[in-house]
Scaffold this active site. Sequence first.
Site, mmCIF file in Angstrom:
data_model
loop_
_atom_site.group_PDB
_atom_site.id
_atom_site.type_symbol
_atom_site.label_atom_id
_atom_site.label_comp_id
_atom_site.label_asym_id
_atom_site.label_seq_id
_atom_site.Cartn_x
_atom_site.Cartn_y
_atom_site.Cartn_z
ATOM 1 N N HIS A 111 0.815 -1.216 0.000
ATOM 2 C CA HIS A 111 0.000 0.000 0.000
ATOM 3 C C HIS A 111 0.848 1.265 0.000
ATOM 4 O O HIS A 111 0.351 2.346 -0.292
ATOM 5 C CB HIS A 111 -0.997 -0.003 1.172
ATOM 6 C CG HIS A 111 -0.424 0.340 2.509
ATOM 7 N ND1 HIS A 111 -0.147 -0.614 3.468
ATOM 8 C CD2 HIS A 111 -0.109 1.530 3.068
ATOM 9 C CE1 HIS A 111 0.318 -0.018 4.554
ATOM 10 N NE2 HIS A 111 0.358 1.273 4.328
ATOM 11 N N ASP A 142 0.293 -7.549 1.558
ATOM 12 C CA ASP A 142 0.671 -6.143 1.663
ATOM 13 C C ASP A 142 2.187 -5.959 1.709
ATOM 14 O O ASP A 142 2.721 -5.233 2.544
ATOM 15 C CB ASP A 142 0.031 -5.488 2.886
ATOM 16 C CG ASP A 142 -0.030 -3.965 2.737
ATOM 17 O OD1 ASP A 142 0.506 -3.442 1.739
ATOM 18 O OD2 ASP A 142 -0.614 -3.301 3.611
ATOM 19 N N SER A 225 4.636 2.971 7.719
ATOM 20 C CA SER A 225 4.399 1.815 6.848
ATOM 21 C C SER A 225 5.655 1.413 6.093
ATOM 22 O O SER A 225 6.306 2.246 5.461
ATOM 23 C CB SER A 225 3.314 2.144 5.819
ATOM 24 O OG SER A 225 2.044 2.123 6.381
#
Length: 373
Positions: A111, A142, A225
């Site tokens: 993402h 992911d 992230s």
Amino acid sequence: MSRSPYARIRLLLPVAAATAAVTATALLAAGCSSSDSGSTGTRASGGASRSAAQQAAADTAVSDSGAQGLQSAYQDAVKKVLPSVVQITTGQDLGSGVVYDDKGDVVTNAHVVGDAKTFQVSLATGGKPLTARLVSSFPANDLAVIRLESPPSKLKPASFADSSKVAVGQIVLAMGSPLGLSSSVTQGIVSATGRTVSEGASGGGTGATIPDMVQTSAAINPGNSGGALVDLDDQVIGIPTLAATDPQLGSGAAPGIGFAIPSSAVKRIADQIIDHGKVTDSGRAALDVAVRGVVGQDFQPAGAAIVSVAKGGAAQKAGLQAGDVITKLGGTPVTTVQSLTEALADDKPGQKVPVTYLRNGATRTVQVTLGSL
């Protein structure tokens, strides 16, 4: 088997820019205390006083030594691992990544890369941003790998731990670019292991359901992230990916509840992407069907209806067909598409599981040998 207890999970999405103040917290180790068993009524009061003072001084020395040792462990981990953590910019957004090898491969979240194919990567050691290109993305876990076009000669790959050995209570550090603040470090502990967590498909998410995640109390925020969750042995134990939200706070984060993809899964996926340009063996189970949610007569979620089955896939081989409504996988009730995905996350390819379904109003059960995601 229990599922994720969290009603809402938010992505640690890339951010544009931000400023923030950071407060460091020092942890002190407690010293031991003991009584002076040698004190007697014939000892002069001055002697007893000196003994107490000496013991207090010894306790303080032990406490200071413990604190200095822990502080040194923190600083050593930061010194050794932070140079391997990079900032990734795509368009107007940014996230984090971890240098995987000396060839310029960097692992991050799917993402974070989104639909982009090229990126600007800033090293923690400074210098001009470097151009990188996408190798491949695997949204189901992911994860993604990007590659520096001209990796510097002194590029420092991180060391990845065996995440099966991660223990609850273990001290960890989260490294990345939260809110755009590059090379930031926060500390906490491993709060739990083996969590199955689903991320939303809206707002830039992949909609993935990820098993065996590491839960941590280390502060992680948008921009973290793809960064690194690190132990005090200077190894990456996970890639921070998700944070929980408190339903009572709307979209506000629930403090101290974050999730990282375990390092063993990261290594398995990254190695395949680097070697083959794609994931050839995810280690994740699949029914090989496309499904949609359905509701019952009470308008409550009532199962996952099969829209189509893959030719030669697990479902077709077992006799499942379009129109069947799956209501249970193994011993786990299936009421939604997400609950089916979460149930599959706990299983392995090749495993045989009973699947309960509705066909023409009748309930049936069939044994299915699961395929690979």
